[in-house]
Design an enzyme around this catalytic site. Structure first.
Site, PDB file in Angstrom:
ATOM      1  CG  HIS A 102      -1.966   9.026   6.995  1.00 60.54           C
ATOM      2  ND1 HIS A 102      -0.359   8.795   7.349  1.00 60.54           N
ATOM      3  CD2 HIS A 102      -2.292   7.918   7.311  1.00 60.54           C
ATOM      4  CE1 HIS A 102      -0.277   8.063   8.128  1.00 60.54           C
ATOM      5  NE2 HIS A 102      -1.017   7.397   7.868  1.00 60.54           N
ATOM      6  CG  ASP A 105      -0.626  10.053   0.414  1.00 56.66           C
ATOM      7  OD1 ASP A 105      -0.601   8.634   0.165  1.00 56.66           O
ATOM      8  OD2 ASP A 105      -0.129   9.622   2.213  1.00 56.66           O
ATOM      9  CD  GLN A 112      -6.168   4.642   2.658  1.00 54.90           C
ATOM     10  OE1 GLN A 112      -6.707   3.129   2.525  1.00 54.90           O
ATOM     11  NE2 GLN A 112      -5.133   3.591   3.744  1.00 54.90           N
ATOM     12  CE  LYS A 161      -1.385   2.441   3.418  1.00 59.47           C
ATOM     13  NZ  LYS A 161      -2.961   1.850   5.264  1.00 59.47           N
ATOM     14  CB  CYS A 186      -2.047   9.215  10.714  1.00 59.87           C
ATOM     15  SG  CYS A 186      -1.663   7.539  11.581  1.00 59.87           S
TER      16      CYS A 186
END
Ligand code: PMP
Length: 409
Positions: free
Chosen positions: A123, A200, A203, A226, A367
């Site tokens: 991202h 990261d 998600q 999220k 993104c």
């Protein structure tokens, strides 16, 4: 009973039962932000109605309540991701801020020519802060190439690691494609070459159990919104020694031991990286979101989400004139999202026409412009699911897409 089990979960999300114009809402944009269960909404409302005060600063009752609840969430997050220490958990405003804090914080640790490896599927939040760090230090960014299935090309990764990078920045799950990285293996290899690793998890965190001690990464970051929690709060986890090396990006109140005009002494972790008034109600909402997730039958939910995603992919392929990206039908490891285009139609047109039928998907570059470029795409549509998604959503979406196809092709 499978249906009742799931309907009980779905019922906890008030936003999902609404109608739009004359259609049911079909929310397939959970990867952008999840809907919130009543328990999260209630926790934040209760805080504002009963306990609202600033944390850490005063001796009074409301401040003590606010501080106790705020700090309790730190312990909850520690246990949720299996960090070793409570002071390895930093509250931020989201994944973007968490990564910026690491990239800024390492400004004194990198020098001209040092190498930063970045996942091509990253991202922008996991790219641009590293580019800024590179500008400040003279470090060099090298993208980690992907193979034809949009997974990290392991041979290329091994070759890049031989250059002894200082930092390796990975995504756990790609937000654009839903592809899952073998992060434990990637982190182990990076550490063998002496690199600091950042994963990261924006998600991944809502869809799987994350154990940072097992992953053994230096940093793991994610956003509350999220994972069924509120916007405005995120987590920066760092292994204590790695976190303790970071220069604070933000300075001011809360993060100091003593201040005088001659010299200021910074405080200890976690305060040193939490300057100013934190997002208190949001942290408390995040705590409720963790309670919600921990109250779920998590294995069942994971199977449910896997089955829905496979059903979604099959239905899309059956519809015809659909390109799927990052899907390996013989080895299905995708998480949470499916990326597609309808023939040569513009993704934005498809998105607008789907919205007219109550279907919310995301269309664009997600993104992840370098990833789109590597796929020779301007953009694509993404349908993404969460714990509350049911087969009725997929069926509504496919029926709507059929209409779109009839209209455009
Ligand atoms: N990384 C990934 C993988 C994401 O999906 C997102 C949100 N789309 C971000 C980072 C940025 O998160 P936030 O906007 O909450 O800071």
């Amino acid at each position: 009973n499978m249906i009742n089990w799931h309907e009980d979960i779905r019922k906890q999300f008030p936003a999902l039962s609404q109608r739009l114009e004359n259609t049911k809402l079909c929310y397939l944009d959970t990867a952008a932000t999840s809907q919130k269960p009543q328990i999260v909404i209630d926790a934040m409302q209760h805080f504002y109605q009963q306990d609202n005060a600033n944390v850490h600063r005063a001796a009074h009752t409301l401040s003590a309540r606010a501080t106790t609840q705020y700090e309790a969430v730190r312990h909850k997050v520690r246990q949720f991701i299996k960090a070793a220490r409570f002071d390895e958990i930093i509250f931020t405003h989201g994944t973007t801020e968490s990564i910026n804090m690491v990239a800024y914080g390492l400004s004194a640790c990198l020098a001209t020519g040092d190498i930063i490896l970045i996942d091509t599927a990253a991202h922008h939040a996991n790219i641009v802060p590293w580019q800024e760090l590179a500008k400040r230090t003279g470090a060099v960014i090298k993208p980690i190439p992907l193979d034809e299935h949009c997974h990290i090309d392991m041979a290329a990764y091994n070759e890049l690691l031989a250059l002894k990078p200082k930092v390796v920045a990975l995504c756990h799950v790609s937000n654009a494609l839903g592809t899952l990285n073998p992060v434990k293996d990637l982190v182990t290899k990076a550490k063998q070459q002496g690199a600091l690793t950042l994963v990261d998890g924006a998600q991944a965190i809502a869809h799987m159990t994350v154990d940072v001690s097992d992953l053994d990464c230096d940093f793991y970051v994610f956003s509350g919104h999220k994972m069924y929690g509120p916007t405005g709060v995120g987590i920066l986890y760092g292994r204590f020694e790695a976190l303790d090396r970071l220069l604070p990006m933000m300075t001011g109140g809360e993060m100091i031991k003593t201040v005088s005009f001659d010299a200021t002494q910074f405080g200890d972790l976690p305060n040193r990286l939490e300057a100013g008034t934190p997002p208190i109600a949001e942290v408390i909402g995040l705590g409720a979101a963790i309670d919600f997730i921990e109250g779920l039958p998590r294995e069942r939910v994971q199977i449910h989400e896997q089955q829905l995603l496979q059903y979604l992919q099959q239905q899309l392929l059956q519809l015809g004139d659909i390109s799927l990206y990052g899907v390996q039908t013989d080895n299905n490891t995708n998480v949470g999202a499916v990326a597609f285009n309808l023939a040569n139609e513009h993704h934005q047109d498809v998105g607008i026409l789907l919205d007219q039928q109550g279907v919310a998907v995301r269309c664009g570059h997600h993104c992840a412009m370098p990833l789109m470029h590597s796929l020779s795409l301007q953009g694509c549509c993404r349908a993404s699911i969460g714990v509350y998604t049911h087969q009725g959503d997929i069926d509504q979406f496919i029926a709507a897409l059929k209409e779109v196809k009839a209209l455009l092709l």
